[in-house]
Design a protein around this motif. Structure first.
Motif, short mmCIF file in Angstrom:
data_model
loop_
_atom_site.label_atom_id
_atom_site.label_comp_id
_atom_site.label_asym_id
_atom_site.label_seq_id
_atom_site.Cartn_x
_atom_site.Cartn_y
_atom_site.Cartn_z
N HIS A 108 -18.16 -28.31 37.32
CA HIS A 108 -19.56 -28.43 36.89
C HIS A 108 -19.72 -28.29 35.37
O HIS A 108 -20.71 -27.74 34.90
CB HIS A 108 -20.44 -27.41 37.60
CG HIS A 108 -20.41 -27.54 39.09
ND1 HIS A 108 -20.85 -26.56 39.94
CD2 HIS A 108 -19.96 -28.54 39.88
CE1 HIS A 108 -20.67 -26.95 41.20
NE2 HIS A 108 -20.13 -28.15 41.19
N GLU A 109 -18.74 -28.79 34.63
CA GLU A 109 -18.82 -28.81 33.18
C GLU A 109 -18.47 -30.20 32.66
O GLU A 109 -17.72 -30.95 33.29
CB GLU A 109 -17.87 -27.77 32.55
CG GLU A 109 -18.29 -26.33 32.78
CD GLU A 109 -17.64 -25.39 31.79
OE1 GLU A 109 -17.70 -25.67 30.57
OE2 GLU A 109 -17.07 -24.38 32.23
N ALA A 110 -19.04 -30.53 31.51
CA ALA A 110 -18.77 -31.82 30.88
C ALA A 110 -18.97 -31.69 29.39
O ALA A 110 -19.46 -30.67 28.89
CB ALA A 110 -19.70 -32.90 31.46
N VAL A 111 -18.58 -32.74 28.67
CA VAL A 111 -18.85 -32.83 27.23
C VAL A 111 -19.56 -34.16 27.01
O VAL A 111 -19.29 -35.15 27.70
CB VAL A 111 -17.57 -32.74 26.39
CG1 VAL A 111 -16.95 -31.37 26.50
CG2 VAL A 111 -16.55 -33.81 26.82
N ALA A 112 -20.49 -34.19 26.06
CA ALA A 112 -21.28 -35.40 25.83
C ALA A 112 -21.66 -35.51 24.37
O ALA A 112 -21.84 -34.51 23.67
CB ALA A 112 -22.54 -35.37 26.70
N GLU A 113 -21.76 -36.77 23.93
CA GLU A 113 -22.29 -37.08 22.61
C GLU A 113 -23.33 -38.16 22.82
O GLU A 113 -23.01 -39.30 23.17
CB GLU A 113 -21.17 -37.55 21.68
CG GLU A 113 -21.59 -37.70 20.23
CD GLU A 113 -22.01 -39.12 19.89
OE1 GLU A 113 -23.05 -39.26 19.24
OE2 GLU A 113 -21.33 -40.07 20.30
N ILE A 114 -24.62 -37.81 22.67
CA ILE A 114 -25.73 -38.70 22.95
C ILE A 114 -26.58 -38.86 21.69
O ILE A 114 -27.13 -37.88 21.18
CB ILE A 114 -26.62 -38.18 24.10
CG1 ILE A 114 -25.77 -37.89 25.35
CG2 ILE A 114 -27.73 -39.17 24.41
CD1 ILE A 114 -25.16 -39.11 25.99
N LEU A 115 -26.63 -40.12 21.18
CA LEU A 115 -27.44 -40.43 20.00
C LEU A 115 -27.17 -39.47 18.83
O LEU A 115 -28.07 -39.05 18.12
CB LEU A 115 -28.93 -40.41 20.36
CG LEU A 115 -29.38 -41.42 21.43
CD1 LEU A 115 -30.84 -41.22 21.76
CD2 LEU A 115 -29.11 -42.85 20.96
N GLY A 116 -25.89 -39.10 18.69
CA GLY A 116 -25.49 -38.23 17.59
C GLY A 116 -25.56 -36.76 17.90
O GLY A 116 -25.05 -35.94 17.13
#
Length: 520
Positions: A363-371
């Motif tokens: 239940h973990e993630a990494v994200a880069e959204i619109l900077g």
């Protein structure tokens, strides 16, 4: 069989292009795909981790592209001069020639693990729903074997799982493998107190370099905190059935190797480039910003196999091979082809980069959204919400929601339902007069005659006879791998078929003891 527009490849770019072309119902559109489904690749890792069913992540192309003729087959060759494509339709059909006026290439890439010795034989690729299901079955089967054996050294090797490649596919698969192994141990009486190892090997200094070192390093910390071993800046050099070698002197004893590397250009695409005198751009076909191939008004390309110039907020570069861009390229390419047929101005491909997401399990993630960068549970919730919205078909969305809900409250399914692997050298029997090969059929096996007699006939050629001890193979094939003779049993005959890996060995130059003819 002829089409106004023929699309090669059933991935995101091809499927969305064919769907967009359906806006003009007067056009005859054909879509050729090796499988009759659109695979939603971002969720494949969850199939390998037994969170989702393989049917959750595929959508029938005939449902998705209702206005196109979907043809299942493998593209063998594109004859540009004759404006036709040669397609291998399957086990019981010979090659088919399909003509076209406009050709769209969305062939993607193929898996080639041969650059690492032993990886083809012992590495499990991760590219399709079938691959994910095989990985799931392999992991569970290793647990079953480890639960049975008493030798501690053998058990530790069975309980060691190695994933090669630290990109999106490798990291997400590694996280799911770790979740599956750790959650399944308690159901095996002899494994509850045994150590399991999940090792991720990556050739670069950071995981998920597409997102950036900050989030890649965070993903590494999360995985290591949960017990995963991560080896960076180390290339795999060799694989065997019991170990994998990496770096200078690194060696890991394991019976399970999962490979997320090994993408190679499609051979049919490279052959077309030779015909056209075009130099591929790192294995991809260079196009204009409109996705038309320069100098060829009726040739288009998009997706992973195309190097499409991409204007991202004023910055011009080559679009990376991601699902996010392939989907949008397919839509715009379909619209551009319709514009071209109406003699209207074509639109260059533009798309604002939205970002990337990757799950790391638990239940973990990494994200880069619109900077903006996110990690942890919130990023995981974003990952599931965004990709669920992109999944084609309401029925699939509902299935995935139900399976995800079940996963929160119930253990992962440990059933193994894959059929037993076929024998690569099965025995076959032919009755007298049975015609089992026709001239022009693709050769998928080589025969070794044990008893009886087989006759080869072809118009304008003398008959040939094969008796006990003869191998019927390369000398009876043309340059395209098709039979040059009709083969008929002259009497009751027993033979052995060599196919798969056994066929590859024979084609490499090996011969069977007792064959009276020269080695192929």
């Amino acid at each position: 069989m002829k089409y106004d527009i023929l699309v090669l490849g059933g991935g995101f770019a091809g499927a969305y292009c064919a769907k967009a072309l359906g806006a003009n119902r007067s056009l005859k559109v054909g879509l050729i795909a090796e499988r009759n489904v659109l695979v939603f690749h971002p969720m494949l890792a969850e199939v390998a981790g037994a969170t989702l069913s393989p049917l959750d992540v595929v959508h029938p192309l005939r449902h998705f592209c209702k206005t196109a003729d979907v043809l299942q087959g493998k593209v063998k060759r594109i004859d540009w001069a004759a404006k036709k494509v040669i397609v291998d339709g399957g086990r019981f059909t010979r090659n088919h020639a399909i003509e076209f006026d406009q050709l769209v290439l969305t062939l993607g890439s193929v898996t080639d693990l041969s650059k690492v010795p032993g990886m083809t034989e012992y590495g499990l690729p991760m590219k399709s729903a079938a691959d994910a299901l095989r990985i799931r079955a392999a992991i569970i089967n290793r647990l079953e074997e480890a639960n049975l054996v008493e030798d501690e050294e053998v058990r530790q090797r069975l309980l060691t799982f190695v994933i090669v490649g630290g990109g999106y596919t490798g990291v997400e698969t590694a996280g799911q493998v770790l979740d599956l192994v750790q959650s399944a141990k308690r159901f095996y009486a002899n494994l509850r107190d045994k150590k399991t190892r999940v090792v991720l090997i990556h050739s670069r200094p950071h995981l998920l370099e597409e997102i950036g070192p900050e989030l890649g390093d965070h993903a590494q910390r999360v995985l290591e905190r949960r017990g995963m071993e991560i080896i960076l800046s180390s290339r795999v050099s060799e694989a065997t059935s019991n170990r994998i070698h990496h770096g200078e002197n690194g060696c890991i004893e394991t019976n399970t190797i999962i490979s997320s590397i090994g993408n190679a250009p499609n051979p049919a695409l490279l052959d077309l480039c030779k015909q056209l005198g075009i130099e591929p751009d790192k294995g991809r076909l260079a196009t204009e910003p409109t996705m038309r191939v320069k100098g060829h008004d009726n040739l288009w390309a998009a997706g992973d196999c195309a190097a499409v110039p991409w204007n991202n907020n004023g910055e011009l570069k080559t679009s990376p091979p991601t699902a996010q861009l392939a989907l949008r390229q397919g839509r715009q390419l379909g619209a551009n082809i319709l514009r071209a047929l109406r003699n209207e101005e074509l639109q260059p491909f533009t798309h604002r980069y939205l970002g990337q997401l990757a799950t790391v399990g638990a239940h973990e993630a990494v994200a880069e959204i619109l900077g903006f960068r996110f990690s942890g549970f919130f990023a995981w919730w974003m990952w599931r919400s965004i990709y669920l919205s992109k999944l084609p078909g309401f029925g699939r969305k509902l299935r995935v929601m139900i399976d995800w809900t079940f996963e929160l409250f119930f253990p992962r399914d440990l059933s193994v339902v894959l059929p037993v692997q076929e024998d690569p050298m099965p025995s076959v029997h032919f009755e007298q007069g049975e015609n089992f090969v026709e001239k022009g059929d693709p050769c998928r096996a080589i025969l070794y005659v044990r008893t009886g007699k087989i006759t080869g006939t072809a118009p304008g050629q003398p008959d040939i006879t094969f008796g006990p001890g003869c191998v019927i193979g390369q000398e009876e094939m043309d340059a395209n791998g098709c039979w040059t003779y009709n083969l008929t049993a002259a009497e009751r005959t027993d033979a052995v078929l060599f196919r798969g890996r056994a066929l590859d060995l024979l084609r490499a130059g090996l011969r069977i003891e007792g064959d009276p003819r020269p080695a192929p």
